[in-house]
Motif scaffolding. Structure first.
Motif: not given
Length: 839
Positions: A370-372, A753-762, A772-773, A775-784
């Motif tokens: 989210e900072q990025i 998505i980037d590992e800095s997202i709090p996935g490990e802590t659930k 931020a999540i 934004r990342v997903l949509r940017s990758k979806i835009n390839d399709y």
């Protein structure tokens, strides 16, 4: 000391209000570059305004109403804080700003700062500021907030630190709403005065700057993002990169090196006083001369000269017209900046389809996603790579998010690549904007193109109608005409006497092409490109040399476009024959080299851009033909009638035009365009929008036509085509993030998505993390994702994305099991409207 703690924010990052006010005040004051200057306001005055805006913009958060809302979730109309805060700022600035009481320019500056603080959570606008100022509920609310702050002013002054700067009596005076309501001339009627008697273009650029500065520093501090110093980047990284890559043949490398050294010598020869004064530089050079790298090195050298002359370090902002060519520029920039002992500076990529990209080479630093995101949207980098849409739509809008980065343009060096691609109707408007940015913000511009338009002269023409003018830009490649005259790579051959249909055009291509030759064919509409592709596949399927027929347009998915370009590049390097049918999407920045070209009639700069993909390195002989044809009335569907007629008339004067004549032809073309004068679109937006501070009028500015008529269609590629099922996995994760349930299924995000997202802590992400999540997903979806005009989508309407899993989105969806109904693997979306449409 105050016993009670007051907070600016409490969700996620908990921050004390006093700390936030001080941080924003200091950040705003220190961010104003020495290059900034307005006729009515000195650099130091703007710094003072910035300081007080930062210190007082959230003063209203000291009310118990806001603190109860923040800490106890108790909501009431009295929790609003921006309007009462702006009163205190306005009153303070009337005493701080230099000049006698009643000075209208001083009052105008104080009022615009009031507007910026009042609207800092909203779109910027001067419309409807006081529609009900005489009504008791409106005035009563603000009066109640002022009285509340008056009761607790001792605590407020002590906690905020204002006790050292304001007396209690003065604090009471500057916040009193009744003072504002009584001052009709300098407050209530000021919007009308600014649009009439006080009308001056400096107020538009001043308001944009202080609003942008406030919302950017406010949001960055609220998120705990520290502003970093701009890094030194040595200009010698460019020649180091060139020596490793050895791009092009020996002759071409020699010409490029000569031109590069000539441009650098031009900057090196300038005196410090000239460096301080010059705002515009141009690089006019033929295609294939390495303008992208030359401009970057010139900007880096100019940056070093500015550091020495003006004692500050500019950031470099490079703007490109088309998203589809930004990726290759990104790769070049990354490799140049990585040429030192470590990554030299931070490169930020920002456009509508971009991943969250900020590369500073520090792999050990774990930066939350989210900072990025905030840093990318705020252009917190040393070198920014963006698009014309992001740049110019940020300068001509009231949109809060878009305006956040505008202040970063002040004092920066802006590279504008392929400026001829700007629509003619907006060249006077944008030329005037550039002129005033240079004057007020101290922004430097490097305009580069093979067909230098008269954009600055157009801007001067618009400004002169208001008593303005401008100086000549400095051409960095002084003998550029010699480089044009030396080129013998291509020639334009006019075949405009007969209008062709698809079949006769295919017959012409087959007749002109010799066995083994690679051919580029550029047409104006997607419908025509699909028809021609199919006709050429049929016609060439039995040719002995078996040429590969490729198709390229925005009708196919971005991931497929990349594959087609790479496939063509490999085949061409291996000397295997290729016939590529494309729309205008290939004309700028696509580094492919064909033997022969065909271009449907278009404005002159488009013809020359298409010719730049033929015999690109000059190794195939001299004056290879690029045939200009007229396919039905397709050109008039895409381009303005008078531009097409102007180009046609120039082409019909001679049977063929050699490349060494292109430069002269371009000058003649733009002289004719210039004689047409300022377009109504530019005049209207400038005079009614910019000059009168009417941000609603600015909504008429659309760099890309009919953007509101386009729908995004997500093509979920089936596993038979995509064994990794990446499209489906991205869609699953995107749905999960959109749904934002209490418990997320983090397995859906593995590897996406980037590992800095709090996935490990659930944990469930907070607002900024979720943004931020997405934004990342949509940017990758835009390839399709393909963009389709609504009319054509309606004729073959894909499914709404919510049909996939019940989650609402602005996407339409082609299910994997229905791919053949909507999408052709070679030519993309299947249009059943029966009408041609643009790329």
């Amino acid at each position: 000391m105050s016993q009670k703690e007051y907070f600016a924010h409490y969700n996620g990052c908990r921050q004390l209000l006093a700390e936030h006010l001080n941080n924003v005040a200091m950040a705003m004051q220190s961010a104003v570059p020495p290059s900034l200057h307005f006729p009515a306001l000195s650099h130091e005055t703007v710094r003072e305004i910035g300081f007080w805006m930062g210190y007082l913009h959230d003063l209203g958060k000291y009310t118990d109403f806001f603190q109860d809302y923040l800490l106890k979730k108790i909501s009431s109309p009295h929790k609003q804080h921006a309007h009462i805060s702006s009163f205190y700022l306005h009153g303070r600035l009337l005493h701080v700003l230099p000049g006698p009481d009643g000075d209208r320019r001083r009052c105008a500056a104080a009022f615009l700062a009031y507007v910026a603080v009042r609207r800092h959570h909203l779109p910027l606008s001067l419309s409807g500021l006081f529609p009900d100022y005489e009504e008791e509920p409106f005035r009563g609310l603000l009066k109640a907030l002022w009285e509340h702050l008056e009761i607790k002013k001792g605590e407020v002054l002590e906690d905020s630190g204002l006790i050292e700067r304001l007396t209690p009596e003065f604090f009471k005076q500057i916040g009193d709403p009744d003072t504002r309501w009584r001052d009709k001339r300098n407050f209530l009627f000021m919007p009308q005065h600014l649009a009439q008697r006080l009308k001056d273009v400096q107020w538009y650029f001043f308001l944009l700057y202080i609003f942008s500065l406030l919302i950017d520093k406010d949001k960055l501090d609220s998120a705990g993002v520290e502003t970093r110093e701009i890094s030194f980047i040595p200009h010698h990284l460019v020649p180091a990169y060139l020596s490793k890559k050895r791009l092009g043949n020996a002759r071409l490398r020699s010409i490029r090196e000569e031109a590069r050294l000539s441009m650098l010598g031009r900057i090196s020869a300038l005196h410090d006083n000239e460096i301080r004064k010059i705002r515009f530089m141009t690089i006019t050079a033929p295609t294939g001369l390495g303008k992208t790298l030359a401009a970057l090195e010139c900007a880096l050298l100019l940056r070093e000269r500015i550091e020495r002359a003006e004692k500050y370090t500019p950031r470099i902002i490079s703007a490109i017209p088309y998203i589809n060519i930004i990726e290759q520029t990104r790769q070049v920039y990354e490799q140049v900046l990585a040429g030192g002992t470590k990554q030299a500076g931070r490169l930020v990529i920002h456009h509508s389809l971009a991943d969250i990209s900020r590369n500073d080479g520090d792999k050990n630093e774990e930066v939350p996603l989210e900072q990025i995101l905030l840093e990318v949207e705020s252009w917190e980098g040393d070198v920014i790579l963006t698009t014309f849409v992001q740049l110019f739509h940020s300068l001509l809008t009231g949109n809060n998010r878009m305006l956040k980065k505008v202040h970063k343009l002040a004092g920066s060096i802006v590279i504008l690549d392929e400026v001829q691609s700007l629509p003619d109707r907006y060249q006077p408007l944008i030329g005037a904007i550039l002129r005033k940015m240079g004057e007020f913000y101290g922004t430097r511009f490097i305009l580069m193109t093979a067909t230098q338009p008269k954009i600055l002269e157009f801007g001067d023409l618009l400004l002169q109608e208001n008593g303005r003018g401008g100086g000549e830009p400095l051409e960095l490649l002084q003998d550029h005409k010699r480089y044009f005259s030396q080129n013998r790579r291509t020639k334009l051959i006019s075949l405009l006497k007969e209008k062709l249909d698809t079949e006769t055009f295919a017959f012409l291509i087959a007749g002109c092409r010799k066995p083994g030759q690679s051919v580029l064919v550029v047409v104006n509409t997607i419908r025509r490109s699909v028809e021609l592709f199919r006709a050429l596949k049929e016609r060439f399927k039995k040719e002995p040399d078996n040429p590969k027929i490729l198709y390229l347009s925005t009708n196919i998915m971005p991931m497929r476009r990349k594959q087609v370009i790479e496939e063509a590049r490999v085949l061409l390097r291996q000397k295997n024959p290729v016939i590529m049918v494309s729309t205008q999407t290939i004309e700028a920045g696509v580094d492919l080299d064909f033997d022969l070209g065909f271009r449907d009639l278009a404005p002159l700069e488009s013809l020359i851009q298409a010719a730049g993909r033929v015999n690109r390195e000059g190794e195939k002989g001299e004056y290879l033909p690029v045939y200009v044809v007229s396919v039905k009335d397709d050109a008039q569907r895409v381009y303005a009638f008078h531009h097409i007629n102007r180009t046609r008339a120039m082409l019909e004067k001679k049977e063929e035009i050699l490349e060494n004549e292109y430069g002269r032809l371009v000058e003649e073309y733009y002289d004719q365009v210039f004689r047409d004068g300022v377009s109504e679109e530019s005049r209207h937006i400038w005079e009614e929008g910019v000059m009168k501070l009417n941000f609603e009028v600015l909504q008429d500015f659309k760099l890309i036509d009919n953007t509101g008529e386009v729908v995004d269609v997500f093509v979920e590629v089936p596993t038979s085509v995509d064994p990794a099922s990446l499209a489906s996995r991205l869609a699953d994760a995107y749905e999960e993030a959109l749904a934002d349930r209490e418990c997320w299924d983090w397995k859906k995000f593995d590897g996406l998505i980037d590992e800095s997202i709090p996935g490990e802590t659930k944990e469930r992400p907070d607002f900024f993390q979720r943004k931020a999540i997405l934004r990342v997903l949509r940017s990758k979806i835009n390839d399709y994702v393909i963009q389709v005009r609504k009319y054509h989508a309606a004729k073959n309407n894909p499914v709404d994305f919510c049909a996939r899993g019940g989650v609402k989105s602005n996407l339409l969806w082609i299910p994997p099991g229905q791919l053949e109904d909507y999408y052709d693997s070679e030519t993309g979306f299947k249009d059943k409207s029966g009408r041609a449409f643009m790329f």
